[in-house]
Design a protein around this motif. Structure first.
Motif, mmCIF file in Angstrom:
data_model
loop_
_atom_site.group_PDB
_atom_site.id
_atom_site.type_symbol
_atom_site.label_atom_id
_atom_site.label_comp_id
_atom_site.label_asym_id
_atom_site.label_seq_id
_atom_site.Cartn_x
_atom_site.Cartn_y
_atom_site.Cartn_z
ATOM 1 N N GLU A 1 122.454 59.914 -43.451
ATOM 2 C CA GLU A 1 123.621 60.714 -43.046
ATOM 3 C C GLU A 1 124.588 59.906 -42.194
ATOM 4 O O GLU A 1 125.807 60.067 -42.296
ATOM 5 N N ASP A 2 124.032 59.031 -41.355
ATOM 6 C CA ASP A 2 124.891 58.193 -40.507
ATOM 7 C C ASP A 2 125.779 57.268 -41.330
ATOM 8 O O ASP A 2 126.886 56.920 -40.906
ATOM 9 N N VAL A 3 125.297 56.855 -42.482
ATOM 10 C CA VAL A 3 126.106 56.015 -43.365
ATOM 11 C C VAL A 3 127.164 56.858 -44.070
ATOM 12 O O VAL A 3 128.357 56.534 -44.066
ATOM 13 N N LEU A 4 126.756 57.966 -44.647
ATOM 14 C CA LEU A 4 127.678 58.784 -45.436
ATOM 15 C C LEU A 4 128.815 59.385 -44.600
ATOM 16 O O LEU A 4 129.944 59.517 -45.085
ATOM 17 N N ILE A 5 128.527 59.740 -43.351
ATOM 18 C CA ILE A 5 129.542 60.394 -42.535
ATOM 19 C C ILE A 5 130.703 59.445 -42.229
ATOM 20 O O ILE A 5 131.806 59.876 -41.861
ATOM 21 N N HIS B 1 132.259 57.710 -44.409
ATOM 22 C CA HIS B 1 133.204 57.693 -45.522
ATOM 23 C C HIS B 1 134.391 58.591 -45.195
ATOM 24 O O HIS B 1 134.228 59.705 -44.679
ATOM 25 N N ALA B 2 135.567 58.146 -45.498
ATOM 26 C CA ALA B 2 136.793 58.838 -45.106
ATOM 27 C C ALA B 2 136.924 60.225 -45.728
ATOM 28 O O ALA B 2 137.645 61.079 -45.200
ATOM 29 N N GLN B 3 136.240 60.470 -46.856
ATOM 30 C CA GLN B 3 136.382 61.757 -47.528
ATOM 31 C C GLN B 3 135.255 62.736 -47.189
ATOM 32 O O GLN B 3 135.219 63.837 -47.719
ATOM 33 N N VAL B 4 134.349 62.334 -46.290
ATOM 34 C CA VAL B 4 133.197 63.166 -45.942
ATOM 35 C C VAL B 4 133.428 63.815 -44.581
ATOM 36 O O VAL B 4 133.614 63.128 -43.581
ATOM 37 N N SER B 5 133.418 65.158 -44.553
ATOM 38 C CA SER B 5 133.539 65.891 -43.302
ATOM 39 C C SER B 5 132.181 66.097 -42.657
ATOM 40 O O SER B 5 132.023 65.976 -41.452
ATOM 41 N N ASP B 6 131.172 66.427 -43.473
ATOM 42 C CA ASP B 6 129.806 66.584 -42.985
ATOM 43 C C ASP B 6 128.861 66.361 -44.154
ATOM 44 O O ASP B 6 129.275 66.403 -45.329
ATOM 45 N N VAL B 7 127.593 66.111 -43.849
ATOM 46 C CA VAL B 7 126.635 65.808 -44.904
ATOM 47 C C VAL B 7 125.238 66.179 -44.449
ATOM 48 O O VAL B 7 124.903 66.079 -43.264
ATOM 49 N N GLU C 1 129.860 67.949 -47.553
ATOM 50 C CA GLU C 1 130.966 68.857 -47.301
ATOM 51 C C GLU C 1 132.223 67.994 -47.177
ATOM 52 O O GLU C 1 132.382 67.258 -46.206
ATOM 53 N N PRO C 2 133.107 68.020 -48.190
ATOM 54 C CA PRO C 2 134.264 67.111 -48.180
ATOM 55 C C PRO C 2 135.287 67.490 -47.104
ATOM 56 O O PRO C 2 135.328 68.621 -46.624
ATOM 57 N N VAL C 3 136.106 66.518 -46.755
ATOM 58 C CA VAL C 3 137.259 66.792 -45.903
ATOM 59 C C VAL C 3 138.134 67.817 -46.637
ATOM 60 O O VAL C 3 138.371 67.683 -47.847
ATOM 61 N N SER D 1 130.012 60.072 -58.053
ATOM 62 C CA SER D 1 129.398 58.822 -58.508
ATOM 63 C C SER D 1 129.853 57.653 -57.641
ATOM 64 O O SER D 1 129.053 56.800 -57.239
ATOM 65 N N ALA D 2 131.156 57.634 -57.349
ATOM 66 C CA ALA D 2 131.682 56.552 -56.510
ATOM 67 C C ALA D 2 131.128 56.652 -55.095
ATOM 68 O O ALA D 2 130.822 55.627 -54.457
ATOM 69 N N LEU D 3 130.982 57.878 -54.595
ATOM 70 C CA LEU D 3 130.450 58.074 -53.248
ATOM 71 C C LEU D 3 128.985 57.645 -53.177
ATOM 72 O O LEU D 3 128.555 57.003 -52.206
ATOM 73 N N LYS D 4 128.242 57.971 -54.211
ATOM 74 C CA LYS D 4 126.834 57.542 -54.277
ATOM 75 C C LYS D 4 126.742 56.019 -54.266
ATOM 76 O O LYS D 4 125.944 55.424 -53.518
ATOM 77 N N ALA D 5 127.556 55.381 -55.089
ATOM 78 C CA ALA D 5 127.535 53.919 -55.157
ATOM 79 C C ALA D 5 127.942 53.305 -53.822
ATOM 80 O O ALA D 5 127.341 52.328 -53.363
#
Length: 817
Positions: A725-729, A731-737, A756-758, A766-770
């Motif tokens: 979660e610390d990595v994903l949060i 990302h500029a398009q991620v509000s919460d995860v 939960e997207p911005v 797929s791009a977010l996963k990669a």
């Protein structure tokens, strides 16, 4: 005109007598070690609380006349005695002559008051400009010489670096109308802009010696600081650097940066509203820090909250206790209501340790029920409106509650099971805002009962509350807290500013221990609770500004919603002293936004309603440790235990176990569940299991990894959702995860990221996963990304991972563990 003549004229101008702002204040002239001084004492002031006032003037100007009205206003707002000292000026008396005079005045003030000999109960120092320098130097010198230090210091527009090397000396030359060059023209006669005053003061001595430039000193061990400066001042950066260095040295420091004010504006208190406001805040600082000693005495032995509230009504009769909307009660009015409720309960058969339940939104009436129940010696059972009818029926039966107070909007939860609530007495169903159909009304329940104290003796072992855990299946677990356990929180609250001068905004529900952690120290220490029936981010900010809120407990999702408001910066939140967060981890990026954008400190609590396990992070003091939940609270012992039941070394993951005096008595009528939650070590000590996995870093800070039951076991390896979660949060398009485990034929379990997207964005999963897997280890890689507009949360903001997992495991016989 030569420099000496010019200085004499300036001194004469600054020392012209000014009209006294308040003739009712007593002003008594005296000599202290051969120097002129004045005692300034408002009518009815506490003469045992004293402030040494050290005036500014670049070490070369000013005296008692120039700052007399500032001293008067300070004395009035602090409700104390102020000793103003006329120290010797340069160049006639260079460094350290002025500091010697201030030291003599300090020693005198410690031992003498306006009425004669007598030790100061509370002692503070305040100085502006050069007086700020001398005040800071005085703190250092008293520390170094073993003299009693101040209980706090107020430093306004201070010059703390006589090398003048701060950037703002250059950048603010055209904005500082007092000691800069607003017209951009160099005037040889301007001794302040030219820094001639520093040369006159130092007389060739080293400008970096700590008593001359406190910014070059070791600040460890200093008392609390209240540093105030204008953003347009040449000396702005001196204050900022002193604050940052103090924080790094473990000193409690509060920095306020004011817009649209000039250097040392508090010395113009007669003319400038901003000066009056700043002096009012200094008064609050003195009162709050002085109260800490009072709290230590008040709670040095067992004192029940109800007894403390009686004292509050007697000691601070004019203070407001509770505000809800346009309604409020002073402490005597609130105290009378509690007596009336307690007497009404006792008349209906409620005895010490009996149970009274309530299901409602926050309200003034709910506050009366809660604290009136406690005054009757009974135990309050606050119920959650998020629970099902079946769960509520089990809670009522398990708790043995004999009376239920209910708000009308929750009738649909109670009516289907009301016939099963057989332990409730005949007249024990009471509606807060309705009556009829077997329900009595709140007003009728208390009407006619006396407002005198019921005389119930409260003992430490009596129950305070039963709080039911959320998200359980079967019979919910009721966490029983004794009066003695709750009492531990009251003096600790005073250390973070809870006092009769604090105002706490309550925006989380009264059934939550999160709320209790802020509400109880407010009530015990005589503060004011501003109650929100339901949280709304804009309303929160409006109330905070209107009531000059000093404290608030918020959960992470509330911080997120407040800070995301486009109009957040439009609200005046400068009254905040401290903000708190608990119930769920506050993400590192969100902590950073809070301490950067929101005035006052930030404390994150990690703990359990059951008690035992407790950590705190002073986020504003440890900005490099925002990824942690801090270190164990005072009185808390924490250890990490592995699957084999043995303690694991620092840096390795394990389950957090804790023990302290602040532990629950047990789960109510559930000894088997209590036994499961407790671990007994080889010495017979009782430890609380947290169910959380974590690790301890080399500095003793604790980093949370995951709930033990939420840990992902993939291919035989432990994967901690928090790391992913610390990595994903980031990302500029991620509000919460939220990352959860889902079944995998190949690995047993595999991580799934639910994002939960911005708002307004639709990330390519797929791009977010990669993107995430490029930054994760091979054993951590997520199997997929799913988008969700709103992650499911409890009413206190916890992401409900159990609900997220349910559809993925519904067809699986048993979750891999």
């Amino acid at each position: 005109m030569d420099a000496t003549h010019r200085l004499q004229l300036q001194r004469a101008a600054f020392e012209l007598p000014q009209p006294i702002i308040d003739e009712s204040v007593s002003i008594t002239a005296l000599e202290v070690a051969g120097r002129p001084a004045e005692w300034i004492v408002p009518q009815g002031a506490d003469e045992q609380t004293r402030v040494l006032m050290i005036h500014g003037g670049g070490f070369i100007l000013c005296g008692l006349n120039a700052h007399r009205n500032t001293s008067i206003q300070l004395a009035k707002y602090c409700n104390c005695a102020v000793l103003a000292i006329d120290y010797r000026l340069a160049p006639e008396t260079p460094f350290p002559g002025a500091l010697d005079d201030c030291m003599n005045a300090w020693n005198y003030m410690l031992a003498n008051g306006p009425s004669g000999y007598g030790e100061a109960k509370n002692a503070f120092v305040m100085g502006d400009s050069a007086g700020g320098n001398l005040s800071a130097a005085l703190l250092l010198r008293t520390r170094d010489e073993g003299v009693r230090m101040a209980d706090g210091a107020m430093l306004v527009s201070g010059v703390f670096d006589l090398t003048c090397s701060s950037d703002s000396w250059v950048s603010n030359q055209t904005t500082d109308v007092m000691i800069g060059r607003p017209d951009g023209i160099h005037h040889e006669s301007d001794m302040f802009a030219n820094k001639t005053w520093i040369d006159l003061y130092l007389n060739g001595q080293d400008s970096k010696q700590p008593y001359a430039s406190p910014l070059f000193a070791d600040l460890a061990g200093l008392p609390p600081l209240f540093i105030v400066v204008g953003n347009d001042e040449c000396l702005r950066d001196d204050s900022i650097k002193l604050h940052e260095k103090a924080i790094a040295a473990g000193v409690v420091s509060r920095l306020e940066r004011w817009d649209h004010v000039y250097h040392a504006w508090t010395s113009m208190s007669v003319d400038v509203p901003e000066a009056d406001e700043a002096l009012q805040r200094m008064g609050q600082f003195v009162k709050m820090n002085g109260y800490k000693k009072v709290a230590e005495q008040r709670f040095s032995a067992f004192k029940d909250l109800s007894d403390a509230m009686v004292e509050n009504a007697q000691k601070w009769p004019d203070n407001i206790a509770v505000i809800e909307g346009d309604r409020s009660l002073t402490w005597p009015e609130f105290d009378a209501k509690l007596n009336q409720m307690a007497n009404a309960l006792i008349a209906r058969g409620i005895k010490p340790n009996d149970k009274v339940a309530a299901l409602a939104r926050n309200s003034l009436e709910y506050m009366v029920v809660m604290f009136g129940t406690l005054r009757a010696g009974a135990c309050i059972v606050p119920l959650s409106g998020m629970a099902s009818s079946e769960s509520l029926a089990m809670m009522m039966d398990n708790s043995d509650a004999e009376i239920l107070f209910l708000e009308n909007q929750y009738r649909e939860l109670i009516d289907p099971v009301k016939s099963r609530l057989t332990k409730v007495t005949t007249d024990g169903f009471v509606g807060f805002d309705f009556s009829g159909d077997g329900w009595g009304g709140y007003e009728a329940f208390i009407d006619g009962f006396p407002t005198t104290h019921p005389g119930v003796k409260i003992t430490p072992e009596l129950g305070f509350n039963i709080i039911y855990s959320s998200g359980t299946t079967g019979v919910p677990k009721g966490i029983l807290h004794a009066r003695s356990m709750r009492m531990q929180e009251y003096p600790k609250g005073a250390a973070t500013g809870y006092s009769p001068y604090a105002r706490t905004l309550i925006s989380t529900p009264l059934y939550s221990n999160t709320t209790m952690a802020a509400l109880l120290p407010t009530m015990a220490n005589g503060g004011c609770a501003v109650i929100m029936p339901k949280f709304d981010a804009n309303e929160f900010l409006a109330l905070a500004e209107e009531h000059k809120i000093t404290h608030a407990m918020l959960v992470p999702v509330q911080y997120q919603r407040i800070l995301d408001l486009p109009n957040f910066a439009d609200y005046d939140l400068s009254s905040f002293l401290m903000k708190f967060s608990t119930s769920a981890p506050l993400r590192e990026d969100l902590k950073r936004r809070v301490i950067t954008d929101w005035p006052g400190g930030l404390v994150e609590y990690y703990g359990m309603t059951e008690g035992g396990v407790g950590c705190l992070l002073l986020a504003h003091m440890f900005p490099t440790k925002l990824h942690t939940v801090g270190f164990p609270m005072p009185g808390n012992l924490i250890k990490l235990v592995g699957e084999d039941g043995k303690e694991v070394p620092a840096g390795q993951p394990g389950e957090l176990y804790g023990r302290s005096a602040n532990m629950m008595d047990g789960y109510f009528k559930a000894q088997d569940k209590t036994d499961e939650a407790i671990w007994i070590d080889e010495d017979g000590n009782r430890w609380q299991r947290s169910g959380d996995m974590g690790r301890i870093d080399e500095d003793g800070f604790i980093e949370l990894l995951d709930r033990k039951k939420d840990m992902i076991i993939s291919g035989g390896f432990n994967v901690f959702a928090a790391d992913l979660e610390d990595v994903l949060i980031k990302h500029a398009q991620v509000s919460d995860v939220a990352v959860i485990a889902i079944p995998s034929d190949q690995w047993g379990e595999t991580p799934l990221a639910i994002v939960e997207p911005v708002p307004g964005l639709l990330p390519d999963t797929s791009a977010l996963k990669a993107w995430a897997n490029e930054r994760l280890g091979k054993g951590q890689r997520i199997s997929d990304v799913v988008l969700m507009s709103d992650l499911p949360r409890s009413t206190i903001g916890k992401v409900l991972k159990k609900d997220l997992r349910a559809p993925y495991w519904s067809s699986v016989e048993k979750r891999v563990s």
